[in-house]
Design an enzyme around this catalytic site. Structure first.
Site, PDB file in Angstrom:
ATOM      1  N   GLU A   1       0.955  -1.303   0.051  1.00  0.00           N
ATOM      2  CA  GLU A   1      -0.067  -0.044   0.145  1.00  0.00           C
ATOM      3  C   GLU A   1       0.774   1.405  -0.104  1.00  0.00           C
ATOM      4  O   GLU A   1       0.616   2.029   0.555  1.00  0.00           O
ATOM      5  CB  GLU A   1      -1.003  -0.168   1.022  1.00  0.00           C
TER       6      GLU A   1
HETATM    7  C1  LIG Z   1       1.789  -9.677   0.851  1.00  0.00           C
HETATM    8  C2  LIG Z   1       1.680  -8.659  -0.154  1.00  0.00           C
HETATM    9  C3  LIG Z   1       0.378  -8.381  -0.483  1.00  0.00           C
HETATM   10  C4  LIG Z   1       0.217  -7.488  -1.455  1.00  0.00           C
HETATM   11  N1  LIG Z   1      -0.905  -7.145  -1.878  1.00  0.00           N
HETATM   12  C5  LIG Z   1      -1.018  -6.349  -3.099  1.00  0.00           C
HETATM   13  C6  LIG Z   1      -2.619  -6.318  -3.500  1.00  0.00           C
HETATM   14  O1  LIG Z   1      -3.569  -6.653  -3.003  1.00  0.00           O
HETATM   15  N2  LIG Z   1      -2.491  -5.777  -4.727  1.00  0.00           N
HETATM   16  C7  LIG Z   1      -1.708  -5.142  -5.426  1.00  0.00           C
HETATM   17  O2  LIG Z   1      -1.917  -4.494  -6.408  1.00  0.00           O
HETATM   18  N3  LIG Z   1      -0.494  -5.384  -5.125  1.00  0.00           N
HETATM   19  C8  LIG Z   1      -0.206  -6.114  -3.988  1.00  0.00           C
HETATM   20  N4  LIG Z   1       1.208  -6.181  -3.217  1.00  0.00           N
HETATM   21  C9  LIG Z   1       2.224  -5.548  -3.996  1.00  0.00           C
HETATM   22  C10 LIG Z   1       2.895  -4.383  -3.097  1.00  0.00           C
HETATM   23  O3  LIG Z   1       1.945  -3.402  -3.141  1.00  0.00           O
HETATM   24  C11 LIG Z   1       4.176  -4.127  -3.692  1.00  0.00           C
HETATM   25  O4  LIG Z   1       5.084  -5.112  -3.373  1.00  0.00           O
HETATM   26  C12 LIG Z   1       4.898  -2.682  -3.579  1.00  0.00           C
HETATM   27  O5  LIG Z   1       4.188  -1.624  -4.254  1.00  0.00           O
HETATM   28  C13 LIG Z   1       6.310  -2.462  -3.956  1.00  0.00           C
HETATM   29  O6  LIG Z   1       6.451  -3.087  -5.044  1.00  0.00           O
HETATM   30  P1  LIG Z   1       7.531  -4.100  -5.393  1.00  0.00           P
HETATM   31  O7  LIG Z   1       7.756  -5.044  -4.272  1.00  0.00           O
HETATM   32  O8  LIG Z   1       7.666  -4.584  -6.869  1.00  0.00           O
HETATM   33  O9  LIG Z   1       8.934  -3.204  -5.014  1.00  0.00           O
HETATM   34  P2  LIG Z   1       9.810  -2.339  -5.949  1.00  0.00           P
HETATM   35  O10 LIG Z   1       8.877  -1.347  -6.739  1.00  0.00           O
HETATM   36  O11 LIG Z   1      10.578  -3.298  -6.889  1.00  0.00           O
HETATM   37  O12 LIG Z   1      10.764  -1.639  -5.044  1.00  0.00           O
HETATM   38  C14 LIG Z   1      11.898  -2.547  -4.238  1.00  0.00           C
HETATM   39  C15 LIG Z   1      12.413  -1.315  -3.298  1.00  0.00           C
HETATM   40  O13 LIG Z   1      12.843  -0.167  -4.007  1.00  0.00           O
HETATM   41  C16 LIG Z   1      12.422   0.749  -3.357  1.00  0.00           C
HETATM   42  N5  LIG Z   1      12.047   1.800  -4.531  1.00  0.00           N
HETATM   43  C17 LIG Z   1      11.486   1.654  -5.599  1.00  0.00           C
HETATM   44  N6  LIG Z   1      11.302   2.669  -6.223  1.00  0.00           N
HETATM   45  C18 LIG Z   1      11.930   3.808  -5.623  1.00  0.00           C
HETATM   46  C19 LIG Z   1      12.433   5.117  -5.950  1.00  0.00           C
HETATM   47  N7  LIG Z   1      12.207   5.729  -6.867  1.00  0.00           N
HETATM   48  N8  LIG Z   1      12.985   5.848  -4.979  1.00  0.00           N
HETATM   49  C20 LIG Z   1      13.492   5.013  -3.803  1.00  0.00           C
HETATM   50  N9  LIG Z   1      13.238   3.739  -3.361  1.00  0.00           N
HETATM   51  C21 LIG Z   1      12.377   3.148  -4.246  1.00  0.00           C
HETATM   52  C22 LIG Z   1      11.052   0.477  -2.706  1.00  0.00           C
HETATM   53  O14 LIG Z   1      10.463   1.363  -1.630  1.00  0.00           O
HETATM   54  C23 LIG Z   1      11.454  -0.939  -2.104  1.00  0.00           C
HETATM   55  O15 LIG Z   1      12.136  -0.847  -0.905  1.00  0.00           O
HETATM   56  C24 LIG Z   1       1.405  -7.092  -2.277  1.00  0.00           C
HETATM   57  C25 LIG Z   1       2.466  -7.532  -1.901  1.00  0.00           C
HETATM   58  C26 LIG Z   1       2.563  -8.325  -0.751  1.00  0.00           C
HETATM   59  C27 LIG Z   1       3.971  -8.642  -0.710  1.00  0.00           C
END
Ligand SMILES: Cc1cc2nc3c(=O)[nH]c(=O)nc-3n(C[C@H](O)[C@H](O)[C@H](O)COP(=O)(O)OP(=O)(O)OC[C@H]3O[C@@H](n4cnc5c(N)ncnc54)[C@H](O)[C@@H]3O)c2cc1C
Length: 641
Positions: free
Chosen positions: A429
């Site tokens: 979120e």
């Molecule tokens: C248990 C679980 C439930 C979830 N439920 C849902 C759901 O119901 N619906 C849905 O759509 N998604 C869901 N998600 C997805 C969740 O919202 C994403 O994991 C989240 O948005 C982060 O995306 P990512 O994991 O791809 O991380 P990435 O975007 O790959 O980021 C990896 C790291 O880099 C950091 N980062 C990325 N970009 C930047 C930047 N520009 N500047 C600084 N730091 C940055 C991030 O903060 C993070 O620490 C869920 C995930 C999990 C694990």
């Protein structure tokens, strides 16, 4: 209309452009935090603390009582964690209570409660079981009911809200393999049929909470690009999709560190026909819809983690009194006592933040987007420290599973599960980093409007001169005012010993606004990339909001005769600690190792320090060796519908 071009991932500038075009740019309603970032302390926007509607409060007492009793007597969270499943009779009972329609208006068969009551319900549920919270919250904080209430047509509401209120489980599908924090790379497509009556949905959505159990989904997908000023602009559109339709498939049930029973899946859409009338809001507005949905959706987690903080406090208070080591209860040793005091006062501030935000939404006439982002970021991070301290205070027992404790007759306190279940709160979120980026963007927005071209590397000489004139005129009036207090302190006497903290907020917000001006001058257009600096800026704003919320709540409770003196003591301690953090962060704004830090990180990433990784087997290698077995073990997981 242009064609989909999915062969290329979005470039950085495209990603920014998409994020910018989905931003809400207008500020039709006031916001305490927006004013605070501008150096204006508008206490009147949050004080007096908004009151709950008496009818809502009366009805909520019954509902929350029933929910608490159910959680206490019927929910076996150890079994849920161990089995990785929520039993069907538990879900049925939640349906019967109306827990899937807490905020759905009564005219559509829901309970029609306020945001505050919803948040309190979630706090109760999380204090017992995080997986149950995921089920209820993914459904109604971000799942179909929320965007449907905000953007649905009357027909859509009539068709779906009664079903959702009865407990048809829903989910929110935004994330994809290559589209996490940055949705620009989204590759799920919705292509219009020739007759224009429907769209054909193709693609995959990752980590969709409730996806494995849902009947209804909100799916964000790319619709054909639009040509604007000769350039193709990516379009993202939101659809209500029924999982019973042909072509919707759950490919995998995903499993995690904690929240073992979360119903989370990798969803596949293969030529799914979605009727045009299932578009939510309008074509191309899907990302904006997702972001607006998350604005209020995000208010759930701050309450949810407050439930955890209070549970942790209860555990630690008992244990620190009971456990005797070195001749005294551990709570008498200063190192533990310090943690207990911090825990209690921080839990108070967390509740102050979450309940203030929910109450502001219920009162209306307020733009909550910045406060919601701060609440999500601040409370989840503060709660994580509390959970960490709880493990420490419980010592070895904090690391041991509840079942193992029970096996030798000890009280099965599930701190180990608490920690596993908790960690994701800082990621989903809107991760902490993305919340800070969002807040930093909004904090500088006002200045970008005034002096945008000065900070824009692409602006030409004429534009820069014009911007300089405009900015000069504006800042000549604005800047001197930041040195003068608001003079509105006469009203603060009602805060008693807390007034000093509010005066600190007033002084500090002017200092913060001045600091931003210096930073803009110092870094120019590069400021945008100075995340370490910008994040400190945001953190100061968040602390100032937390101090204000804590003081407002304590004063309000005192006035109502509800543990007023105790509340003031907790608020006072919290504010003292927060002020120390603010002062240290202010110092670091201009005195830091940021450039060196970034250089070193780049060197590490470029391989200069690979030598430091010698002498280990390495988890990545270990995985390669066991991956075969892991794949075999996981074979039971894929689900095909
Ligand atoms: C248990 C679980 C439930 C979830 N439920 C849902 C759901 O119901 N619906 C849905 O759509 N998604 C869901 N998600 C997805 C969740 O919202 C994403 O994991 C989240 O948005 C982060 O995306 P990512 O994991 O791809 O991380 P990435 O975007 O790959 O980021 C990896 C790291 O880099 C950091 N980062 C990325 N970009 C930047 C930047 N520009 N500047 C600084 N730091 C940055 C991030 O903060 C993070 O620490 C869920 C995930 C999990 C694990």
């Amino acid at each position: 209309m242009g064609k989909h071009d999915l062969s290329q991932p979005a470039t950085e500038s495209e990603a920014r452009e998409i994020a910018e075009s989905a931003r809400e740019t207008e500020w039709a309603q006031p916001s305490f935090l927006r004013e605070l970032f501008l150096g204006r302390f508008r206490l009147d926007l949050i004080h007096p603390h908004p009151e709950q509607d008496p009818d809502d409060e009366r009805r909520a007492t019954f509902f929350l009582g029933e929910l608490a009793e159910f959680l206490r007597t019927r929910v076996d969270s150890e079994a849920i964690d161990c089995d990785g499943n929520i039993p069907e009779d538990i879900v049925e009972e939640l349906r019967r209570m109306g827990a899937f329609g807490i905020k759905i208006p009564m005219e559509y068969g829901g309970l029609g409660f306020s945001q505050l009551t919803y948040n309190r319900a979630i706090e109760l549920v999380t204090s017992k079981d995080g997986s149950l919270t995921a089920l209820l919250s993914a459904h109604q904080s971000i799942g179909v009911p929320q965007p449907l209430k905000l953007f649905g047509t009357l027909e859509q509401k009539r068709k779906y809200l009664p079903r959702l209120a009865k407990g048809a489980i829903s989910a929110f599908a935004l994330t994809e393999m290559n589209a996490g924090s940055d949705p620009a790379n989204m590759s799920t497509t919705a292509t219009p049929t020739e007759d224009g009556q429907a769209y054909i949905l193709n693609g995959e959505k990752l980590w969709c909470t409730n996806g494995t159990r849902a009947e209804l989904l909100v799916v964000m997908a790319r619709t054909p690009d639009k040509i604007v000023a000769g350039k193709a602009k990516r379009q993202i559109t939101a659809f209500i999709v029924e999982t019973g339709w042909p072509g919707v498939e759950v490919v995998q049930r995903c499993r995690f560190m904690g929240l073992k029973a979360i119903e989370n899946g990798l969803m596949r859409f293969k030529n799914v026909r979605v009727p045009r009338e299932n578009i939510l809001w309008k074509e191309g507005a899907g990302l904006k819809l997702a972001l607006i949905t998350l604005n209020t959706g995000r208010l759930t987690l701050p309450s949810s983690v407050t439930g955890v903080a209070k549970s942790a406090l209860e555990i630690c208070r008992n244990w620190a009194n009971e456990r005797v080591q070195w001749g005294a209860p551990i709570g008498k040793h200063e190192a533990v006592a310090e943690k207990i005091a911090r825990m209690a006062s921080t839990a108070f501030a967390m509740e102050a933040i979450s309940e203030l935000c929910a109450s502001l939404v219920d009162r209306g006439g307020y733009d909550i987007r910045l406060e919601a982002a701060v609440a999500k970021m601040y409370n989840t991070e503060a709660g994580w420290h509390i959970v960490d301290d709880t493990v420490q205070i419980r010592g070895g027992r904090g690391y041991e599973t509840a079942a193992s404790l029970a096996a030798r007759g000890e009280e099965p306190i599930p701190v180990e599960r608490l920690m596993r279940d908790y960690r994701i709160n800082l990621i989903f979120e809107g991760s902490s980093e993305i919340m800070r980026l969002f807040l930093a963007r909004e904090a500088v927005d006002f200045h970008l409007r005034v002096a945008g071209d000065l900070l824009n590397p692409k602006a030409g000489g004429a534009a820069k001169t014009k911007a300089m004139l405009k900015a000069g005129l504006f800042y000549a009036g604005w800047y001197p005012r930041l040195w003068i207090g608001s003079g509105s302190f006469s009203s603060m006497h009602e805060f008693g010993r807390l007034a000093t903290h509010l005066r600190f907020v007033e002084r500090s917000c002017r200092k913060l606004a001045r600091a931003l001006l210096y930073l803009m001058v110092k870094h120019g257009p590069k400021l945008e990339r100075k995340q370490m600096t910008l994040f400190r800026y945001v953190d100061i704003g968040a602390e100032l909001f937390a101090i204000s919320a804590a003081c407002v709540r304590a004063q309000w409770l005192n006035q109502k005769g509800r543990n007023g003196q105790e509340a003031i003591e907790l608020a006072d301690h919290f504010c003292r600690l927060a002020r120390r953090r603010v002062k240290a962060t202010f110092r670091a704004l201009f005195d830091n190792e940021d450039n060196r830090t970034y250089r070193l990180a780049r060197q590490v990433l470029d391989g200069r320090h690979v030598w430091m990784e010698s002498g280990i087997v390495g988890l990545r290698h270990a995985f390669e060796e066991v991956s075969h077995t892991a794949a075999e073990r996981a074979e039971g997981e894929p689900i095909h519908q």
